[in-house]
Scaffold this active site. Structure first.
Site, PDB file in Angstrom:
ATOM      1  N   GLY A 212       4.092  -4.900   1.649  1.00 18.48           N
ATOM      2  CA  GLY A 212       3.938  -3.563   1.096  1.00 18.48           C
ATOM      3  C   GLY A 212       3.563  -2.536   2.140  1.00 18.48           C
ATOM      4  O   GLY A 212       3.447  -2.835   3.334  1.00 18.48           O
ATOM      5  N   PRO A 213       3.350  -1.298   1.708  1.00 16.73           N
ATOM      6  CA  PRO A 213       3.101  -0.185   2.642  1.00 16.73           C
ATOM      7  C   PRO A 213       1.737  -0.267   3.302  1.00 16.73           C
ATOM      8  O   PRO A 213       0.798  -0.853   2.765  1.00 16.73           O
ATOM      9  CB  PRO A 213       3.189   1.043   1.725  1.00 16.73           C
ATOM     10  CG  PRO A 213       2.798   0.537   0.371  1.00 16.73           C
ATOM     11  CD  PRO A 213       3.345  -0.863   0.296  1.00 16.73           C
TER      12      PRO A 213
ATOM     13  N   HIS B 228     -18.267  -4.475 -10.506  1.00 19.97           N
ATOM     14  CA  HIS B 228     -17.688  -5.567  -9.714  1.00 19.97           C
ATOM     15  C   HIS B 228     -16.916  -5.008  -8.524  1.00 19.97           C
ATOM     16  O   HIS B 228     -16.230  -3.983  -8.640  1.00 19.97           O
ATOM     17  CB  HIS B 228     -16.757  -6.404 -10.592  1.00 19.97           C
ATOM     18  CG  HIS B 228     -16.428  -7.746 -10.034  1.00 19.97           C
ATOM     19  ND1 HIS B 228     -15.555  -7.921  -8.979  1.00 19.97           N
ATOM     20  CD2 HIS B 228     -16.849  -8.978 -10.373  1.00 19.97           C
ATOM     21  CE1 HIS B 228     -15.452  -9.212  -8.707  1.00 19.97           C
ATOM     22  NE2 HIS B 228     -16.238  -9.877  -9.541  1.00 19.97           N
TER      23      HIS B 228
ATOM     24  N   GLY C 298      -4.046   1.434  -5.617  1.00 21.00           N
ATOM     25  CA  GLY C 298      -4.857   0.742  -4.626  1.00 21.00           C
ATOM     26  C   GLY C 298      -4.110  -0.407  -3.983  1.00 21.00           C
ATOM     27  O   GLY C 298      -2.916  -0.304  -3.695  1.00 21.00           O
TER      28      GLY C 298
END
Length: 559
Positions: free
Chosen positions: A163-164, A82, A172
């Site tokens: 986030g970064p 997937h 991930g």
């Protein structure tokens, strides 16, 4: 009314049961969360988890699940069929009850911000929570998957929402979204032909069918000016569908994903498939729901079929759901138990409720030496009976021989009365809960100045709530008099006495709740508020008494 959100996070682990168990345990560690389903896949190496609860509980549970996944899943070693780009790959929030999509988006972005800030994971927001049109598509957000994430994060166009903007090699990235409820739904056919079933599926699915030269099956695909296959769109928006044969049942089905039931509902899909099947000499024999469904979707389906029969929709939910099940044939292949298939019923708390008692049980509980249930709960229950009588007269009027052209008028009145009835029933237990909250507040410790301050604040907050509940009983019961007056004026003349008893009940409920507002207001320190709400309550009481007199005078005159 309790707000409910469903959350369906997909975690990039479907083979190690211990890891999956630790993640679901973290989710379930939040009080009030109901875990509905855990579906691991070995080939995809992915687990889909479904849980539901109130908004703050849901985003806390989702965060804990994402935190545990970040600790246990190493994306640098992950393989699966997937598409994926993170340990918590996707995390959609879905509004279920008493909450708007805009509110759901707020909670989705709140969750996304926390995952980005506290876990150091890049987060993209998709569908309704997306910051740009391009990011509405999950496929766009996840394009390149984990292996292409480092390069993607360096592209200013794909700077994460939270986030970064550097790769978290271990975890991930994550996509957090808000979307409408998706229903997996199959329609049963009286054929074994997959080809015929697929033809019907192509008729209805949004993507439709590709245009071919000559033979519609083997002919060469016709492309448009951009080189894309030319398509004839299907009749149903937000629907994916294929035909297949189910060996277990020995029939072909149309297997559908209804990706947005606010656009195409289950009953609309059923009727459209039925029409297209009939065009091809095939008959629909029933249908099959995969997984769970919101209560409102079942009620909408039942009301849809009731209206087609020109019948009143102002009947109990259980009867509406029964009509939906029978009309859709949801019980053709296996029994359909609403308590196990409707989300709100699945998560309903198992605490005993006054409204679940028998008539004698409720009466005996009132008779006991316990101070609750008391006058407030009884007032709400009497009001519910009054509203029920109003709806009963409307339902009888809707079915009266010779009045067929007026069924929809009476159905509207019956539905209005039912809504009032249902709310008053809930207020029966809410009034007792409000009284118990005051008792709990008085039981708080008072040994220190801080404890005394907290205890006093708790008592005042509980007292204010104990005023607001009977005040709502007043407002709600008063609204039932409009239904009762309409039934006394235009309803079935054989039921005039029922409308009269309903009016008496409504006035009793308003007056009884008024007394509870008065007595609870006496204990409130905020006299400005208490004086204001008593004044408003007096106004409602006066209107209720006047309206009751009007209804009874009309009934007396007709009798």
């Amino acid at each position: 009314m309790k707000q409910l959100i469903e959350c369906v996070p997909n975690f990039s682990e479907g083979r190690d049961e211990k890891i999956v168990k630790q993640i679901t345990d973290a989710i379930q560690s939040v009080d009030g969360i109901k875990l509905l389903n855990v579906d691991p896949g070995k080939a995809t190496n992915r687990t889909v988890v479904t849980f539901v609860g109130e908004p703050e509980q849901v985003i806390e549970a989702a965060f804990r699940g994402a935190k545990m996944a970040a600790q246990l899943i190493d994306m640098s070693k992950h393989k699966g069929e997937h598409p994926r780009f993170g340990a918590t790959d996707v995390c959609p929030l879905i509004p279920i009850a008493n909450i708007s999509m805009d509110e759901t988006v707020f909670y989705a972005r709140k969750l996304a911000k926390r995952i980005g800030a506290e876990l150091g994971i890049s987060v993209y927001c998709y569908e309704f929570a997306a910051s740009t049109e391009e990011r509405q598509s999950l496929a766009n957000c996840r394009a390149g998957e984990y292996e292409g994430l480092k390069e993607k994060l360096q592209n200013p166009q794909w700077k994460p929402d939270f986030g970064p903007d550097t790769l978290n090699i271990h975890s991930g990235a994550t996509a957090v979204g808000a979307r409408n409820f998706l229903i997996a739904y199959n329609v049963n056919l009286n054929t074994t032909s997959v080809r015929r079933a697929n033809s019907i599926a192509f008729d209805v699915r949004e993507a439709g069918r590709v245009v071919r030269e000559g033979d519609p099956v083997t002919g060469k695909i016709v492309n448009d000016a951009n080189g894309e296959p030319l398509r004839i769109p299907g009749t149903l928006k937000k629907v994916r569908a294929i035909g297949w044969f189910i060996q277990e049942y020995g029939i072909a089905q149309i297997s559908m994903n209804l990706t947005d039931i606010t656009v195409t509902s289950m009953h609309q899909a059923f009727d459209e498939v039925s029409e297209r099947a009939r065009d091809r000499g095939i008959r629909v024999t029933g249908s099959e729901l995969i997984g769970v469904i919101p209560l409102q979707a079942m009620l909408d389906a039942g009301k849809y079929f009731l209206r087609k029969q020109e019948r009143s929709v102002g009947i109990p939910d259980a009867e509406i759901i029964k009509i939906a099940v029978k009309s859709l044939g949801l019980d053709e292949l296996s029994p359909f138990d609403p308590k196990k298939r409707i989300i709100e019923y699945l998560i309903d708390d198992q605490q005993s409720k006054l409204v679940d008692l028998s008539l004698s049980g409720f009466s005996n509980e009132t008779l006991s030496e316990s101070p609750a249930p008391g006058g407030g709960s009884v007032a709400a229950y009497v009001g519910a009976l009054g509203a029920a009588l109003g709806s009963m007269v409307a339902n009888l009027s809707a079915h009266k021989r010779g009045w067929d052209d007026r069924w929809d008028e009476f159905s509207d009145w019956a539905e209005k009365g039912k809504q009032i009835h249902d709310r008053l029933l809930k207020l029966v237990d809410e009034d007792t809960a409000a009284f118990n909250a005051i008792m709990d507040a008085f039981g708080l410790p008072k040994n220190t100045d801080e404890e005394k301050k907290n205890r006093s604040a708790a008592i005042q907050a509980a007292t204010k709530h104990a005023i607001e509940v009977p005040f709502e009983v007043m407002e709600t019961a008063y609204r039932s008099l409009e239904v009762l007056q309409a039934m006394a004026t235009t309803g079935n003349p054989n039921s005039l006495s029922d409308a009269g008893v309903g009016a008496l009940c409504a006035r009793t409920a308003v007056y009884g709740a008024y007394l509870n507002v008065r007595i609870n207001a006496s204990g409130l320190a905020d006299k400005t508020y208490s004086n204001e709400i008593i004044l408003r309550a007096k106004g409602i009481l006066e209107k209720a008494i006047n309206k009751e007199s009007e209804v009874l005078l009309k009934i007396e005159g007709k009798i």
